[in-house]
Write an enzyme that holds these catalytic residues in place. Structure first.
Site, mmCIF file in Angstrom:
data_model
loop_
_atom_site.group_PDB
_atom_site.id
_atom_site.type_symbol
_atom_site.label_atom_id
_atom_site.label_comp_id
_atom_site.label_asym_id
_atom_site.label_seq_id
_atom_site.Cartn_x
_atom_site.Cartn_y
_atom_site.Cartn_z
ATOM 1 N N ASP A 139 0.883 -1.340 0.076
ATOM 2 C CA ASP A 139 0.134 -0.084 -0.109
ATOM 3 C C ASP A 139 0.920 1.169 0.046
ATOM 4 O O ASP A 139 1.858 1.114 0.150
ATOM 5 C CB ASP A 139 -0.923 -0.002 1.261
ATOM 6 C CG ASP A 139 -2.069 -0.909 1.291
ATOM 7 O OD1 ASP A 139 -2.061 -1.553 0.180
ATOM 8 O OD2 ASP A 139 -2.981 -0.960 1.889
ATOM 9 N N ASP A 140 0.203 2.337 -0.291
ATOM 10 C CA ASP A 140 0.581 3.760 -0.137
ATOM 11 C C ASP A 140 1.718 4.114 -1.098
ATOM 12 O O ASP A 140 2.279 5.215 -1.118
ATOM 13 C CB ASP A 140 1.444 4.161 1.264
ATOM 14 C CG ASP A 140 0.255 3.750 2.361
ATOM 15 O OD1 ASP A 140 -0.882 3.445 2.004
ATOM 16 O OD2 ASP A 140 0.498 4.001 3.504
ATOM 17 N N HIS A 190 -5.810 3.338 -3.981
ATOM 18 C CA HIS A 190 -5.800 3.448 -2.244
ATOM 19 C C HIS A 190 -6.216 5.039 -2.146
ATOM 20 O O HIS A 190 -6.314 5.294 -0.723
ATOM 21 C CB HIS A 190 -4.623 3.207 -1.642
ATOM 22 C CG HIS A 190 -4.336 3.104 -0.370
ATOM 23 N ND1 HIS A 190 -5.346 2.226 0.289
ATOM 24 C CD2 HIS A 190 -3.544 3.410 0.699
ATOM 25 C CE1 HIS A 190 -4.821 2.177 1.505
ATOM 26 N NE2 HIS A 190 -3.889 2.979 1.706
ATOM 27 N N HIS A 194 -5.609 9.963 1.691
ATOM 28 C CA HIS A 194 -5.443 9.167 2.854
ATOM 29 C C HIS A 194 -5.505 9.833 4.053
ATOM 30 O O HIS A 194 -4.985 9.286 5.254
ATOM 31 C CB HIS A 194 -3.752 8.640 2.713
ATOM 32 C CG HIS A 194 -3.533 7.138 3.539
ATOM 33 N ND1 HIS A 194 -3.445 7.054 4.953
ATOM 34 C CD2 HIS A 194 -3.345 6.015 2.702
ATOM 35 C CE1 HIS A 194 -3.542 5.705 5.019
ATOM 36 N NE2 HIS A 194 -3.448 4.880 3.790
ATOM 37 N N TYR A 232 -6.923 2.384 5.854
ATOM 38 C CA TYR A 232 -7.196 1.610 7.278
ATOM 39 C C TYR A 232 -8.004 0.493 6.972
ATOM 40 O O TYR A 232 -8.579 0.135 8.298
ATOM 41 C CB TYR A 232 -7.490 2.714 8.160
ATOM 42 C CG TYR A 232 -6.738 3.935 8.330
ATOM 43 C CD1 TYR A 232 -5.570 3.820 8.661
ATOM 44 C CD2 TYR A 232 -7.073 5.187 7.539
ATOM 45 C CE1 TYR A 232 -4.502 5.103 8.780
ATOM 46 C CE2 TYR A 232 -6.384 6.349 7.548
ATOM 47 C CZ TYR A 232 -5.132 6.021 8.114
ATOM 48 O OH TYR A 232 -4.304 7.471 8.160
ATOM 49 N N HIS A 292 3.916 -2.264 2.922
ATOM 50 C CA HIS A 292 3.841 -0.864 2.552
ATOM 51 C C HIS A 292 5.004 -0.750 1.749
ATOM 52 O O HIS A 292 6.042 -1.223 2.109
ATOM 53 C CB HIS A 292 3.895 0.122 3.505
ATOM 54 C CG HIS A 292 2.397 0.208 4.455
ATOM 55 N ND1 HIS A 292 2.121 -0.834 5.439
ATOM 56 C CD2 HIS A 292 0.982 0.825 4.166
ATOM 57 C CE1 HIS A 292 0.877 -0.714 5.824
ATOM 58 N NE2 HIS A 292 0.211 0.159 4.898
HETATM 59 ZN ZN LIG Z 1 -2.648 3.083 3.411
#
Ligand SMILES: [Zn+2]
Length: 328
Positions: A139-140, A190, A194, A232, A292
């Site tokens: 992610d991210d 995503h 955020h 999350y 991540h």
């Molecule tokens: Zn995230």
């Protein structure tokens, strides 16, 4: 009496002469016959020896012909062995046959090798005998340095992963997004901010952020992804109104069942967390691992990839046809 005895003598004389003549004639005929037979036999005998000689020659030839192939087999083997080294053939008569045979054999060997190769490539791409599958998700990202390191490691371990990325990071690392797509990794979104207060402000804001990411991916890679991961996770933020709006857009929401908490670590401790959890979930696949795109994660990822490879896991990218793992 005298007359009769004279007559008798004369008769006997005649008979004697007759039988003598007959005997002479017989013997003459017999000798002629015998000599002829003997002569015939001689000729036959001569013919016989000739035939015998001929047959001997024939058998010699046959035995030579019979023994030749026996000699040939090791020859051809040697020839095949040396064929690549030297192109000379020492048999002129059977040369063409041997050549065609060797061509066939070469083709067979090639086919066998190709089959072996396809078999091994099948083993690499499809599920191994263990049937264990793991889906690594990141992610991210993308991250300016960590993403490239991760991509390289995944290549090295013949692993595919799934990326849930933020639109601003994708904008800053377009080449990485393209590389992910080219290498067959799965690409998802995503959001943009955020930030809970922004993305979860309303179902519309959630949908809008995700669509912004989806549009960017479509522009840069041509892929029209529906893979979405809520920041999350779907619990507690994806309430029924959010779920309804998401479903309306056709988003496929993916959560996870192994949280590495890799963002908490400054070392490789998250790898042990994942391994422990993976061992607990044996038989309860598919494993969806959350990580991540961070430098620390990239630094210690190899140990995790080694673990999965050594334990017979197939590391795959999420497929849109799969039933997604979602929190309840
Ligand atoms: Zn995230």
């Amino acid at each position: 009496m005298k007359d009769t005895s004279k007559k008798r003598r004369k008769k006997l004389n005649r008979l004697g002469k007759l039988t003598l003549g007959l005997i002479v004639v017989f013997t003459v005929i017999l000798t002629v016959f015998v000599t002829e037979i003997v002569a015939d036999k001689k000729v036959e005998a001569e013919k016989g020896t000739e035939q015998a000689v001929k047959s001997e020659v024939k058998t010699n030839k046959i035995s030579k012909e019979e023994t030749q192939p026996k000699k040939n087999t090791p020859d051809t083997v040697e020839q095949e062995k040396t064929k690549d080294e030297e192109s000379s053939s020492h048999k002129e008569t059977d040369g063409s046959e041997e050549k065609s045979n060797s061509v066939e054999e070469k083709q067979k060997k090639q086919e066998e090798q190709e089959n072996k190769e396809t078999d091994s490539s099948k083993k690499q791409t499809s599920a191994p005998e263990t049937g264990k599958v793991v889906y690594l998700t990141f992610d991210d990202g993308p991250h300016p340095t960590a993403s490239k390191e991760i991509l390289q490691l995944l290549d090295q371990y013949d692993a595919k992963a799934t990326y849930f990325m933020l639109e601003p990071n994708m904008k800053n690392n377009t080449d990485v997004v393209q590389e992910m797509a080219e290498k067959g990794h799965a690409i998802g979104v995503h959001g943009v901010t955020h930030e809970v207060s922004k993305i979860y402000q309303s179902p519309q804001s959630f949908v809008q952020e995700m669509n912004q990411g989806i549009d960017f991916i479509h522009k840069t890679t041509g892929i029209n992804t529906k893979l979405v991961r809520a920041p999350y996770g779907s619990n507690p933020y994806i309430t029924p109104p959010f779920k309804e709006a998401s479903d309306k857009e056709g988003f496929i929401l993916w959560d996870w069942n192994i949280d590495s908490v890799d963002w908490k670590y400054k070392n490789g401790g998250f790898v042990d967390t994942i391994i422990q959890r993976s061992n607990q979930l044996v038989g309860k696949e598919p494993l969806i691992v959350l990580m991540h795109e961070k430098p620390n994660t990239a630094r210690h990822l190899e140990r995790l990839l080694q673990f999965y490879k050594e334990n017979g896991y197939d590391m795959r990218a999420i497929d849109e046809s799969m039933q997604p793992i979602q929190f309840k």
